[in-house]
Design a protein around this motif. Structure first.
Motif, PDB file in Angstrom:
ATOM      1  N   ASP A   1     103.845 -15.951 -64.998  1.00  0.00           N
ATOM      2  CA  ASP A   1     105.008 -16.734 -64.569  1.00  0.00           C
ATOM      3  C   ASP A   1     105.708 -17.403 -65.758  1.00  0.00           C
ATOM      4  O   ASP A   1     106.891 -17.701 -65.686  1.00  0.00           O
TER       5      ASP A   1
ATOM      6  N   GLN B   1     113.090 -20.021 -64.336  1.00  0.00           N
ATOM      7  CA  GLN B   1     112.798 -18.634 -63.917  1.00  0.00           C
ATOM      8  C   GLN B   1     111.722 -18.539 -62.843  1.00  0.00           C
ATOM      9  O   GLN B   1     111.433 -17.445 -62.370  1.00  0.00           O
ATOM     10  N   LEU B   2     111.116 -19.639 -62.462  1.00  0.00           N
ATOM     11  CA  LEU B   2     109.940 -19.547 -61.594  1.00  0.00           C
ATOM     12  C   LEU B   2     110.292 -19.091 -60.182  1.00  0.00           C
ATOM     13  O   LEU B   2     111.276 -19.536 -59.595  1.00  0.00           O
TER      14      LEU B   2
ATOM     15  N   PHE C   1      93.731 -24.428 -63.520  1.00  0.00           N
ATOM     16  CA  PHE C   1      93.293 -24.800 -64.876  1.00  0.00           C
ATOM     17  C   PHE C   1      91.789 -25.061 -64.915  1.00  0.00           C
ATOM     18  O   PHE C   1      91.274 -25.621 -65.868  1.00  0.00           O
TER      19      PHE C   1
ATOM     20  N   PRO D   1     110.851 -25.672 -70.131  1.00  0.00           N
ATOM     21  CA  PRO D   1     111.619 -24.469 -70.453  1.00  0.00           C
ATOM     22  C   PRO D   1     111.384 -23.292 -69.494  1.00  0.00           C
ATOM     23  O   PRO D   1     112.270 -22.456 -69.305  1.00  0.00           O
ATOM     24  N   SER D   2     110.199 -23.214 -68.871  1.00  0.00           N
ATOM     25  CA  SER D   2     109.942 -22.101 -67.944  1.00  0.00           C
ATOM     26  C   SER D   2     110.476 -22.370 -66.541  1.00  0.00           C
ATOM     27  O   SER D   2     110.508 -21.467 -65.703  1.00  0.00           O
TER      28      SER D   2
ATOM     29  N   LYS E   1     105.324 -27.017 -70.280  1.00  0.00           N
ATOM     30  CA  LYS E   1     106.026 -25.725 -70.248  1.00  0.00           C
ATOM     31  C   LYS E   1     106.838 -25.589 -68.950  1.00  0.00           C
ATOM     32  O   LYS E   1     107.948 -25.085 -68.959  1.00  0.00           O
TER      33      LYS E   1
ATOM     34  N   LYS F   1     112.068 -17.112 -74.361  1.00  0.00           N
ATOM     35  CA  LYS F   1     111.383 -18.298 -74.920  1.00  0.00           C
ATOM     36  C   LYS F   1     110.205 -17.892 -75.780  1.00  0.00           C
ATOM     37  O   LYS F   1     109.847 -16.718 -75.831  1.00  0.00           O
TER      38      LYS F   1
ATOM     39  N   GLU G   1      97.737 -30.446 -74.390  1.00  0.00           N
ATOM     40  CA  GLU G   1      96.853 -29.322 -74.729  1.00  0.00           C
ATOM     41  C   GLU G   1      96.923 -28.221 -73.665  1.00  0.00           C
ATOM     42  O   GLU G   1      96.897 -27.038 -73.984  1.00  0.00           O
ATOM     43  N   MET G   2      97.008 -28.621 -72.395  1.00  0.00           N
ATOM     44  CA  MET G   2      97.071 -27.641 -71.302  1.00  0.00           C
ATOM     45  C   MET G   2      98.491 -27.068 -71.150  1.00  0.00           C
ATOM     46  O   MET G   2      98.727 -26.204 -70.325  1.00  0.00           O
ATOM     47  N   LYS G   3      99.412 -27.590 -71.927  1.00  0.00           N
ATOM     48  CA  LYS G   3     100.793 -27.103 -71.959  1.00  0.00           C
ATOM     49  C   LYS G   3     101.479 -27.242 -70.594  1.00  0.00           C
ATOM     50  O   LYS G   3     102.270 -26.393 -70.171  1.00  0.00           O
TER      51      LYS G   3
ATOM     52  N   HIS H   1      98.617 -13.861 -63.386  1.00  0.00           N
ATOM     53  CA  HIS H   1      98.863 -13.964 -61.947  1.00  0.00           C
ATOM     54  C   HIS H   1      98.697 -12.571 -61.358  1.00  0.00           C
ATOM     55  O   HIS H   1      99.495 -11.680 -61.633  1.00  0.00           O
TER      56      HIS H   1
ATOM     57  N   PRO I   1      95.773 -21.796 -71.101  1.00  0.00           N
ATOM     58  CA  PRO I   1      96.449 -22.667 -72.064  1.00  0.00           C
ATOM     59  C   PRO I   1      95.879 -22.566 -73.481  1.00  0.00           C
ATOM     60  O   PRO I   1      96.560 -22.911 -74.435  1.00  0.00           O
TER      61      PRO I   1
ATOM     62  N   LEU J   1     101.148 -20.918 -73.883  1.00  0.00           N
ATOM     63  CA  LEU J   1     100.600 -20.878 -72.521  1.00  0.00           C
ATOM     64  C   LEU J   1     100.974 -19.565 -71.828  1.00  0.00           C
ATOM     65  O   LEU J   1     102.152 -19.229 -71.721  1.00  0.00           O
TER      66      LEU J   1
ATOM     67  N   PRO K   1     103.849 -20.098 -58.723  1.00  0.00           N
ATOM     68  CA  PRO K   1     103.489 -19.943 -60.144  1.00  0.00           C
ATOM     69  C   PRO K   1     102.462 -20.961 -60.637  1.00  0.00           C
ATOM     70  O   PRO K   1     101.984 -20.852 -61.757  1.00  0.00           O
ATOM     71  N   MET K   2     102.116 -21.967 -59.850  1.00  0.00           N
ATOM     72  CA  MET K   2     101.166 -22.987 -60.306  1.00  0.00           C
ATOM     73  C   MET K   2      99.762 -22.389 -60.393  1.00  0.00           C
ATOM     74  O   MET K   2      99.148 -22.063 -59.379  1.00  0.00           O
ATOM     75  N   PRO K   3      99.251 -22.233 -61.639  1.00  0.00           N
ATOM     76  CA  PRO K   3      97.934 -21.598 -61.794  1.00  0.00           C
ATOM     77  C   PRO K   3      96.795 -22.607 -61.744  1.00  0.00           C
ATOM     78  O   PRO K   3      97.012 -23.814 -61.756  1.00  0.00           O
TER      79      PRO K   3
ATOM     80  N   ASN L   1      95.679 -16.827 -59.647  1.00  0.00           N
ATOM     81  CA  ASN L   1      96.639 -17.281 -60.643  1.00  0.00           C
ATOM     82  C   ASN L   1      95.901 -18.210 -61.595  1.00  0.00           C
ATOM     83  O   ASN L   1      95.568 -19.337 -61.247  1.00  0.00           O
ATOM     84  N   ILE L   2      95.626 -17.704 -62.780  1.00  0.00           N
ATOM     85  CA  ILE L   2      94.766 -18.414 -63.731  1.00  0.00           C
ATOM     86  C   ILE L   2      95.574 -18.811 -64.956  1.00  0.00           C
ATOM     87  O   ILE L   2      96.192 -17.970 -65.600  1.00  0.00           O
ATOM     88  N   ALA L   3      95.567 -20.100 -65.261  1.00  0.00           N
ATOM     89  CA  ALA L   3      96.240 -20.586 -66.464  1.00  0.00           C
ATOM     90  C   ALA L   3      95.403 -20.263 -67.687  1.00  0.00           C
ATOM     91  O   ALA L   3      94.171 -20.318 -67.642  1.00  0.00           O
TER      92      ALA L   3
END
Lengths: 240, 312
Positions: free
Chosen positions: A172, B226-227, B271, B222-223, B211, A56, B206-208, A135, A151, A131, B267-269, A147-149
């Motif tokens: 991830d 695979q998570l 924000f 789309p992700s 995804k 992707k 904005e925070m996507k 992690h 964006p 994004l 996988p949840m980060p 685990n830090i986003a």
């Protein structure tokens, strides 16, 4: 609480405190220190890196990235191995507020391998317009540390490294992304250069166990004796 | 009526555990065993709920060796079936599911308390949860996709005892004391407006979030395919249309907490580094607006009723 119990409690707490003190690294002035240097190499034909499957964000990530697990240069020099002293309790000072940069660039982590001292901060950036999430996992069992986003592009997020050992860094959002931070309790750790060479300087004279670690090739522990003002040589070869 | 049902559930829990243990000893399952184990399972979860944080009535009793021991025995009675004798998540309900009852296999591996990585916390990513976080998780369960039942039928003292025991199982609790971070600040939710929901949609973009969670919050970004979680098991992003399946709680404050602190071990980060409080509330209301049957009027009325209850 009876007096006896209280005394036992105090005893336990005191011994715990002593144990943690013995564990902590002490910065001192190193006079007439020596150094450890050498070359880490891979003997035989260098293993080939698999091609990473980009699924992707191809406009940012590209369509085909070779993995950077094995980087073997001329004469078998192995890049991205870590050389770290295992048993050193006091030595040179280091920047406790030091920041260790890790960038998310074109859906790869840069650098691929880095070292840090426990308590320093990881400075995480996202150079890409997509994004990412950084992690961090600790240990062989890969348990989440953070685990830090990320964006938004180009905003550096700093997070302290609370544990020593091998920290695996993943994303991830892009499952092929991978890097490592080797966190030591002291500043005597280094990543090998493209030719496999390394130097650990200002090492107090003494005998040490030195670990050589590579993400795919495993680790080896060698005995090294450093003389005052001298240079100890440590060469190691992975492979056959 | 309610209490007697809870008592029945408790008895079934114990029966289920005993059945589970006897199965591990004999290694053979009769049809009777299966039936009672299914009964145990369904009654267990009927009492689970995913609504809000459950606040304790009183603080934890002082943590003494006695309380820890009591917690250990409570754990052995009620928690060991899923979380295991070693508290590493390898209880019989997990390890023997393929053999005994694949239909009832838990979708997630039970928490490994020896690693002390906790998903639902009021503290920033990387920090250990507070005692109250653990109290809430034990009390309300994590029914969304893990099937951790709600243990609010247990006396509060027993829940505190289990927490005291769990905190002896990992070095993290001692080692990381100096780094432990405070819970994030969450104000009372502001009254939602249409403008906030629209603004929240922009924050979502904005925070996507799409995804992973998809453009309409169906968990189909789309992700998503695979998570994986820390146990290397596939994990799906939350589908926001179903309010009953919010693992961290479905009320506004819990939603706020979830994307602020992230779900460690998944996988949840977090924000938190990218959003101001105002944007977070906008995002909360937008995410809540994706629920099936959600209307602004209902949400406003619900919040008004709750605020009235709090101030009165």
């Amino acid at each position: 609480m009876s007096n006896k119990k209280l005394m036992t409690c105090i005893g336990v707490v005191a011994s715990l405190m002593m144990a943690s003190n013995a564990n902590a690294y002490k910065a001192v002035t190193v006079t007439n220190g020596g150094s450890i240097s050498g070359k880490i190499s891979f003997s035989g034909a260098a293993p080939s890196n698999p091609k990473l499957d980009i699924t992707k964000d191809k406009e940012t990530c590209g369509t085909s990235i070779p993995a950077d697990y094995y980087i073997v240069g001329a004469g078998g020099g192995l890049k991205n191995a870590v050389v770290v002293i295992e048993n050193i309790e006091q030595g040179k000072a280091y920047d406790k507020k030091g920041k260790v940069p890790v960038d998310n660039k074109k859906c790869m982590f840069t650098p691929h391998v880095t070292t840090a001292v426990k308590g320093q901060k990881l400075a995480i950036n996202n150079s890409d317009p997509v994004l990412h999430n950084t992690h961090l996992y600790h240990g062989e069992k890969l348990k989440t540390m953070y685990n830090i986003a990320l964006p938004l592009q180009n905003r550096v997020i700093k997070k302290p490294l609370r544990k020593d050992g091998v920290i695996t860094v993943k994303c991830d959002a892009h499952e092929w992304m991978l890097s490592y931070v080797y966190v030591a309790k002291h500043p005597y750790s280094v990543v090998t250069a493209a030719d496999g060479s390394f130097t650990l300087s200002d090492v107090p004279a003494g005998s040490y166990k030195v670990k050589i670690w590579h993400e795919k090739l495993g680790e080896s522990i060698q005995d090294v004796t450093v003389a005052a003002g001298g240079t100890a040589t440590l060469n190691h070869s992975f492979g056959k | 009526m309610k209490i007697s049902k809870l008592k029945i559930a408790l008895v079934l829990v114990i029966t289920g555990m005993v059945t589970g243990i006897s199965l591990t000893v004999t290694g053979s399952a009769t049809s009777n065993d299966k039936a009672s184990s299914e009964g145990f399972y369904t009654s267990f979860f009927r009492y689970s709920s995913a609504t809000g944080n459950i606040e304790p009535m009183a603080e934890s009793p002082p943590v003494t060796p006695g309380l820890i021991k009591y917690g250990e025995w409570t754990y052995r009675g009620l928690c060991v079936g899923c979380h295991g004798v070693k508290a590493d998540g390898n209880g019989a309900v997990w390890t023997l599911a393929d053999e005994l009852s694949p239909r009832h296999k838990l979708p997630r591996k039970p928490r490994d308390f020896t690693e002390a990585v906790f998903k639902i916390r009021s503290t920033p990513s990387g920090s250990l949860p507070t005692d109250n976080d653990m109290f809430a998780a034990i009390s309300r369960g994590l029914v969304a996709d893990e099937d951790m039942p709600a243990f609010k039928f247990l006396p509060e003292r027993d829940r505190w005892a289990v927490i005291a025991y769990l905190k002896t199982l990992s070095e993290r609790w001692e080692e990381e004391k100096e780094y432990q971070e405070d819970p994030i600040e969450i104000s009372e939710p502001p009254m939602p407006t249409g403008e906030m929901v629209v603004a929240g949609k922009a924050v979502y973009k904005e925070m996507k979030c799409a995804k992973c969670h998809g453009d309409l919050g169906k968990g189909d970004g789309p992700s998503a395919p695979q998570l994986k979680d820390d146990n290397n098991l596939k994990i799906a992003p939350r589908d926001f249309s179903d309010a009953s399946r919010f693992a961290g709680g479905s009320d506004p404050k819990s939603v706020y907490q979830t994307f602020s602190t992230g779900f460690d071990g998944t996988p949840m980060p977090s924000f938190a580094d990218f959003l101001e409080a105002e944007q977070r509330w906008e995002l909360v209301w937008y995410v809540m607006s994706l629920r099936t049957g959600w209307t602004l009027e209902d949400a406003q009325a619900e919040l008004k009723a709750k605020n009235g209850k709090n101030s009165g």
